[in-house]
Design an enzyme around this catalytic site. Structure first.
Site, PDB file in Angstrom:
ATOM      1  N   ASN A   9      16.024  89.855 -71.385  1.00  0.00           N
ATOM      2  CA  ASN A   9      16.160  90.870 -72.433  1.00  0.00           C
ATOM      3  C   ASN A   9      16.913  90.218 -73.590  1.00  0.00           C
ATOM      4  OD1 ASN A   9      16.765  93.031 -74.055  1.00  0.00           O
ATOM      5  ND2 ASN A   9      18.113  94.061 -72.588  1.00  0.00           N
ATOM      6  N   TRP A  10      16.175  89.896 -74.629  1.00  0.00           N
ATOM      7  CA  TRP A  10      16.795  89.171 -75.758  1.00  0.00           C
ATOM      8  C   TRP A  10      17.645  90.077 -76.644  1.00  0.00           C
ATOM      9  CZ3 TRP A  10      12.526  85.540 -78.190  1.00  0.00           C
ATOM     10  CH2 TRP A  10      12.148  84.586 -77.236  1.00  0.00           C
ATOM     11  N   LYS A  11      17.519  91.376 -76.455  1.00  0.00           N
ATOM     12  CA  LYS A  11      18.241  92.340 -77.300  1.00  0.00           C
ATOM     13  C   LYS A  11      17.954  92.030 -78.783  1.00  0.00           C
ATOM     14  CE  LYS A  11      21.422  92.901 -73.521  1.00  0.00           C
ATOM     15  NZ  LYS A  11      22.747  93.209 -73.015  1.00  0.00           N
ATOM     16  N   HIS A  94      17.899 101.381 -71.254  1.00  0.00           N
ATOM     17  CA  HIS A  94      18.982 100.402 -71.185  1.00  0.00           C
ATOM     18  C   HIS A  94      20.290 101.100 -71.569  1.00  0.00           C
ATOM     19  CE1 HIS A  94      21.515  96.974 -72.043  1.00  0.00           C
ATOM     20  NE2 HIS A  94      20.684  96.280 -71.285  1.00  0.00           N
ATOM     21  N   GLU A  96      22.597 100.285 -73.421  1.00  0.00           N
ATOM     22  CA  GLU A  96      22.903 100.236 -74.861  1.00  0.00           C
ATOM     23  C   GLU A  96      22.130 101.319 -75.600  1.00  0.00           C
ATOM     24  OE1 GLU A  96      22.022  96.080 -75.191  1.00  0.00           O
ATOM     25  OE2 GLU A  96      23.800  95.666 -73.986  1.00  0.00           O
ATOM     26  N   GLU A 167      22.031  98.046 -63.626  1.00  0.00           N
ATOM     27  CA  GLU A 167      22.903  97.296 -64.525  1.00  0.00           C
ATOM     28  C   GLU A 167      24.236  98.034 -64.690  1.00  0.00           C
ATOM     29  OE1 GLU A 167      20.474  94.478 -67.222  1.00  0.00           O
ATOM     30  OE2 GLU A 167      20.814  96.340 -68.289  1.00  0.00           O
ATOM     31  N   GLY A 173      27.376  91.699 -70.480  1.00  0.00           N
ATOM     32  CA  GLY A 173      27.920  90.931 -71.600  1.00  0.00           C
ATOM     33  C   GLY A 173      29.419  90.674 -71.487  1.00  0.00           C
ATOM     34  N   SER A 213      25.570  89.925 -66.574  1.00  0.00           N
ATOM     35  CA  SER A 213      26.172  88.586 -66.496  1.00  0.00           C
ATOM     36  C   SER A 213      25.556  87.696 -65.415  1.00  0.00           C
ATOM     37  CB  SER A 213      27.690  88.693 -66.306  1.00  0.00           C
ATOM     38  OG  SER A 213      28.266  89.384 -67.405  1.00  0.00           O
ATOM     39  N   GLY A 234      20.480  89.099 -69.847  1.00  0.00           N
ATOM     40  CA  GLY A 234      20.727  89.248 -71.277  1.00  0.00           C
ATOM     41  C   GLY A 234      21.056  87.899 -71.901  1.00  0.00           C
ATOM     42  N   GLY A 235      22.336  87.671 -72.155  1.00  0.00           N
ATOM     43  CA  GLY A 235      22.794  86.472 -72.858  1.00  0.00           C
ATOM     44  C   GLY A 235      22.172  85.160 -72.375  1.00  0.00           C
TER      45      GLY A 235
HETATM   46  P1  13P Z   1      24.088  90.086 -69.917  1.00  0.00           P
HETATM   47  O1  13P Z   1      23.264  89.221 -68.990  1.00  0.00           O
HETATM   48  O2  13P Z   1      24.327  89.458 -71.246  1.00  0.00           O
HETATM   49  O3  13P Z   1      25.329  90.575 -69.232  1.00  0.00           O
HETATM   50  O4  13P Z   1      23.213  91.388 -70.241  1.00  0.00           O
HETATM   51  C1  13P Z   1      22.640  92.094 -69.207  1.00  0.00           C
HETATM   52  C2  13P Z   1      21.689  93.055 -69.782  1.00  0.00           C
HETATM   53  O5  13P Z   1      22.074  94.009 -70.430  1.00  0.00           O
HETATM   54  C3  13P Z   1      20.253  92.828 -69.576  1.00  0.00           C
HETATM   55  O6  13P Z   1      19.507  93.930 -69.942  1.00  0.00           O
END
Ligand code: 13P
Length: 248
Positions: A9-11, A94, A96, A167, A173, A213, A234-235
């Site tokens: 997930n590149w956000k 998600h 967010e 999640e 993050g 993470s 994510g990251g």
């Molecule tokens: P991180 O891997 O950056 O913690 O993010 C997880 C995430 O929100 C994937 O959708």
């Protein structure tokens, strides 16, 4: 045996050129033989990335969708629009989006159902806050999210199409990962909820990812747990770490 599915997930990262550069660099080295690999770029990069991964086993995912077919919904993107550029998966709910855009279980449910009409797999995200975990409410919170987000979806779609992503918000993050045991405990709990909603056969088929993470140094332990069928990253999905995670 459930096949693992690892999605990036590149956000809100990577403009089109940078997205192309990164995907060009990883697409031939990433191992798509044993694991389903999905990348979810920003909307504006979907079309170009779709062309770039054509002929590979990498699948294209979107990060959001709207549940109406078309019309006066400024700023929104329909399921048909996603399907037309080759999207096969779409993240919904998600944390967010729940937090910043007021997405509720009811909205998540409408989006998931709409995606299934077009044969796109929804990746339905659930997870508790730190406060909810600390007050021991996490099972109750996640159970409600699962029940309401999947409401009315047929068994066959749950078994074959829907992906659930657990999640925990406190692990996103933050560099703070749930232990593999905590993550597995909740994924197993989600499977039990699905067994009660549907039946045990469906519950044994549904794929449940963990996200929060996930990094190359913890992927192996997490992905070897009994009820974790993949990761939503994510990251680390923005760098070569993603290749290492897929090769866990
Ligand atoms: P991180 O891997 O950056 O913690 O993010 C997880 C995430 O929100 C994937 O959708």
């Amino acid at each position: 045996m459930r096949k693992k599915i690892i999605a990036g997930n590149w956000k809100m990262n990577y403009c089109v050129n940078k997205a192309e550069e990164f995907v060009s660099q990883i697409k031939d080295t990433i191992n798509t033989n044993e694991v389903d690999v999905v990348i979810c770029p920003n909307f504006v990069a979907l079309d170009r990335i779709s062309d770039l991964i054509d002929g590979t086993n990498i699948s294209l995912g979107a990060q959001n969708v709207y549940f109406e077919d078309k019309g006066a919904y400024t700023g929104e993107t329909s399921v048909n629009m996603l399907a037309a550029v080759g999207v096969k998966y779409c993240i919904v709910g998600h944390s967010e989006r729940r937090q910043y855009f007021n997405e509720t279980n009811e909205i998540v449910n409408k989006k998931a159902k709409k995606l299934l009409e077009k044969d796109i797999s929804p990746i339905v995200c659930v997870g508790e806050t730190l406060e909810e975990r600390e007050s021991n409410k996490m099972f109750e919170v996640v159970e409600k999210q699962v029940i309401e987000s999947l409401d009315g979806i047929e068994n066959i779609s749950i078994a074959n199409k829907v992906i659930v992503a657990y999640e925990p918000i406190w692990a996103i993050g933050t560099g703070k990962t749930a232990t593999a045991q905590q993550a597995n405990e909740m994924c197993k709990y989600i499977r039990d909820v699905i067994s009660k909603m549907y039946d045990e056969e469906t519950a044994q088929k549904v794929r449940i990812q963990y996200g929060g993470s996930v990094k190359p140094n913890n992927a192996n332990e997490i992905l070897n747990m009994s009820d974790i069928d993949g990761a939503l990253v994510g990251g680390a999905s923005l760098t070569n770490d993603f290749v290492a995670i897929v090769n866990y």
